[in-house]
Scaffold this motif. Structure first.
Motif, PDB file in Angstrom:
ATOM      1  N   LYS A  27      71.357  33.203  51.938  1.00  0.00           N
ATOM      2  CA  LYS A  27      72.510  32.885  52.784  1.00  0.00           C
ATOM      3  C   LYS A  27      72.384  31.501  53.418  1.00  0.00           C
ATOM      4  O   LYS A  27      73.140  31.165  54.338  1.00  0.00           O
ATOM      5  N   ASP A  28      71.400  30.715  52.942  1.00  0.00           N
ATOM      6  CA  ASP A  28      71.160  29.343  53.435  1.00  0.00           C
ATOM      7  C   ASP A  28      70.802  29.299  54.910  1.00  0.00           C
ATOM      8  O   ASP A  28      71.051  28.293  55.585  1.00  0.00           O
ATOM      9  N   ASP A  29      70.200  30.353  55.412  1.00  0.00           N
ATOM     10  CA  ASP A  29      69.756  30.397  56.811  1.00  0.00           C
ATOM     11  C   ASP A  29      68.242  30.222  56.824  1.00  0.00           C
ATOM     12  O   ASP A  29      67.475  31.198  56.929  1.00  0.00           O
ATOM     13  N   LEU A  30      67.783  28.963  56.717  1.00  0.00           N
ATOM     14  CA  LEU A  30      66.358  28.684  56.556  1.00  0.00           C
ATOM     15  C   LEU A  30      65.543  29.082  57.781  1.00  0.00           C
ATOM     16  O   LEU A  30      64.428  29.601  57.652  1.00  0.00           O
ATOM     17  N   SER A  31      66.070  28.841  58.966  1.00  0.00           N
ATOM     18  CA  SER A  31      65.320  29.169  60.192  1.00  0.00           C
ATOM     19  C   SER A  31      65.050  30.660  60.279  1.00  0.00           C
ATOM     20  O   SER A  31      63.933  31.093  60.593  1.00  0.00           O
ATOM     21  N   THR A  32      66.069  31.466  59.973  1.00  0.00           N
ATOM     22  CA  THR A  32      65.886  32.927  59.996  1.00  0.00           C
ATOM     23  C   THR A  32      64.936  33.365  58.896  1.00  0.00           C
ATOM     24  O   THR A  32      64.090  34.240  59.105  1.00  0.00           O
ATOM     25  N   ALA A  33      65.055  32.747  57.723  1.00  0.00           N
ATOM     26  CA  ALA A  33      64.170  33.093  56.606  1.00  0.00           C
ATOM     27  C   ALA A  33      62.714  32.852  56.992  1.00  0.00           C
ATOM     28  O   ALA A  33      61.843  33.703  56.748  1.00  0.00           O
ATOM     29  N   ILE A  34      62.435  31.704  57.587  1.00  0.00           N
ATOM     30  CA  ILE A  34      61.057  31.380  57.986  1.00  0.00           C
ATOM     31  C   ILE A  34      60.580  32.338  59.064  1.00  0.00           C
ATOM     32  O   ILE A  34      59.437  32.814  59.041  1.00  0.00           O
ATOM     33  N   SER A  35      61.449  32.659  60.008  1.00  0.00           N
ATOM     34  CA  SER A  35      61.082  33.586  61.086  1.00  0.00           C
ATOM     35  C   SER A  35      60.698  34.956  60.536  1.00  0.00           C
ATOM     36  O   SER A  35      59.692  35.546  60.940  1.00  0.00           O
ATOM     37  N   TRP A  36      61.491  35.460  59.585  1.00  0.00           N
ATOM     38  CA  TRP A  36      61.205  36.786  59.013  1.00  0.00           C
ATOM     39  C   TRP A  36      59.917  36.781  58.194  1.00  0.00           C
ATOM     40  O   TRP A  36      59.106  37.700  58.300  1.00  0.00           O
ATOM     41  N   VAL A  37      59.721  35.736  57.378  1.00  0.00           N
ATOM     42  CA  VAL A  37      58.518  35.737  56.534  1.00  0.00           C
ATOM     43  C   VAL A  37      57.263  35.551  57.383  1.00  0.00           C
ATOM     44  O   VAL A  37      56.196  36.077  57.048  1.00  0.00           O
ATOM     45  N   GLU A  38      57.381  34.847  58.492  1.00  0.00           N
ATOM     46  CA  GLU A  38      56.216  34.708  59.373  1.00  0.00           C
ATOM     47  C   GLU A  38      55.873  36.034  60.045  1.00  0.00           C
ATOM     48  O   GLU A  38      54.697  36.315  60.299  1.00  0.00           O
ATOM     49  N   LYS A  39      56.867  36.859  60.291  1.00  0.00           N
ATOM     50  CA  LYS A  39      56.586  38.211  60.800  1.00  0.00           C
ATOM     51  C   LYS A  39      55.860  39.029  59.738  1.00  0.00           C
ATOM     52  O   LYS A  39      54.931  39.781  60.042  1.00  0.00           O
ATOM     53  N   ALA A  40      56.293  38.870  58.472  1.00  0.00           N
ATOM     54  CA  ALA A  40      55.614  39.559  57.367  1.00  0.00           C
ATOM     55  C   ALA A  40      54.155  39.119  57.274  1.00  0.00           C
ATOM     56  O   ALA A  40      53.250  39.942  57.107  1.00  0.00           O
ATOM     57  N   ILE A  41      53.912  37.808  57.387  1.00  0.00           N
ATOM     58  CA  ILE A  41      52.544  37.278  57.327  1.00  0.00           C
ATOM     59  C   ILE A  41      51.709  37.788  58.497  1.00  0.00           C
ATOM     60  O   ILE A  41      50.532  38.126  58.328  1.00  0.00           O
ATOM     61  N   GLU A  42      52.310  37.868  59.660  1.00  0.00           N
ATOM     62  CA  GLU A  42      51.603  38.389  60.841  1.00  0.00           C
ATOM     63  C   GLU A  42      51.137  39.826  60.609  1.00  0.00           C
ATOM     64  O   GLU A  42      50.026  40.201  60.983  1.00  0.00           O
ATOM     65  N   LEU A  43      51.979  40.621  59.961  1.00  0.00           N
ATOM     66  CA  LEU A  43      51.646  42.025  59.717  1.00  0.00           C
ATOM     67  C   LEU A  43      50.675  42.194  58.551  1.00  0.00           C
ATOM     68  O   LEU A  43      49.870  43.119  58.529  1.00  0.00           O
ATOM     69  N   ASN A  44      50.767  41.302  57.560  1.00  0.00           N
ATOM     70  CA  ASN A  44      49.877  41.383  56.389  1.00  0.00           C
ATOM     71  C   ASN A  44      49.506  39.974  55.937  1.00  0.00           C
ATOM     72  O   ASN A  44      50.118  39.416  55.027  1.00  0.00           O
TER      73      ASN A  44
END
Length: 315
Positions: free
Chosen positions: A214-231
């Motif tokens: 959806k071209d929302d890079l800031s949200t994309a980075i925020s979500w993937v960083e949460k994934a990295i935090e968890l795993n």
């Protein structure tokens, strides 16, 4: 205490009886103890020690199905897929109704790149235990690997019908909906997964992919960083963050993530694609084409590959 002849005779009888008793039950007891010790090491992720204990159990009883099964689990955890498959097969040979062994063998076949053997085991498990969600689950995974997305979606839906309390099933179905670009259906499944297990890292990785689409890079980075935090050990998460950073213009930070992902899995086609995109953005035509052509030859369906290969050729 003085030993009379009678005392000595009684003592010898007691000792002899003890030896006979130990010898009568020692094999069963010993193999059980070795199995238990192996299981404890398995839970500690000390897979080599677990294997050694299972080996001892199998020396005592070469037909010990549970020892073969558990040794297979240990081998699989070490990515030693061929010996794992051998052990699961032996467990099934000894106990043809061993549902767990069929499931683990099917997963291991999949990890070993033997998709059709995995599918055959999934079908056998469905036939053996039609109410067990796991056969449908593995079938869904195989169909995903074969790019047969509609069949994969149907299999995951069937698995959820059998057991609606497992977050992974919703995450996998959401992944297929993402591939089919049905983002709203995917997000609905991800919300169900969050309700079951909010600490499942893959939920947020898929959310990041949808935000990127959806071209929302800031949200994309925020979500993937949460994934990295968890795993923090999952290579794919770093690769996805690397891609998002490339599109954000942070090329070197993006490349660091992509290289970290490749260090963990050098055959990850998505990471190799991203490296090709990096070289395109850097204006390096030769390396961009090298990476992108390699990925395209192996899987032309991977998104962005064809687009950036054509762009690289125009440099």
């Amino acid at each position: 205490m003085q030993f009379t002849t009678q005392n000595i005779f009684t003592y010898l009888l007691i000792t002899l009886f003890g030896i006979i008793s130990i010898s009568c039950d020692s094999i069963e007891d010993k193999k059980g103890r070795f199995l238990l010790k192996g299981n404890n090491k398995l839970m500690e992720s000390d897979y080599q020690s677990a294997i050694e204990y299972y080996n001892e159990a199998l020396k005592l009883d070469p037909n010990f199905d549970n020892a073969y099964y558990n040794r297979g689990i240990a081998y699989s955890a070490m990515a030693k897929f061929d010996p794992a498959i051998h052990d699961f097969s032996k467990a099934i040979e000894l106990t043809p109704s061993y549902q767990d062994a069929y499931y683990q063998r099917s997963i291991t076949y999949l990890d070993n790149g033997e998709n059709y053997k995995s599918l055959a085991d999934a079908e056998l498990l469905i036939e053996l235990a039609p109410e067990d969600y796991r056969g449908y689950f593995v079938k869904g995974l195989v169909m995903e690997q074969l790019n047969r997305f509609e069949e994969s979606l149907a299999s995951f839906s069937k698995a959820i019908e059998k057991n609606s309390s497992i977050a992974d099933l919703y995450v996998n179905r959401a992944t297929i909906s993402y591939y089919l670009e049905d983002f709203e259906t995917a997000l609905t499944d991800l919300e169900k997964a969050v309700q079951i297990n909010p600490k499942e890292a893959n939920i947020y990785n898929i959310k990041s992919l949808i935000a990127f689409e959806k071209d929302d890079l800031s949200t994309a980075i925020s979500w993937v960083e949460k994934a990295i935090e968890l795993n923090p050990s999952q290579a794919y998460f770093y690769n996805n963050r690397g891609l998002y950073l490339l599109f954000k213009g942070e090329l070197e930070k993006g490349l660091d993530d992509i290289n970290l992902s490749l260090k963990q899995n050098s055959k990850n086609l998505f990471a190799l694609r991203n490296k090709g995109i990096y070289y395109y953005l850097k204006g390096n035509k030769t390396l961009a084409i090298k990476y992108l052509e390699d990925v395209y030859s192996k899987n032309p369906e991977i998104k962005l590959t064809k687009k950036y290969l054509e762009l690289a050729q125009e440099i």
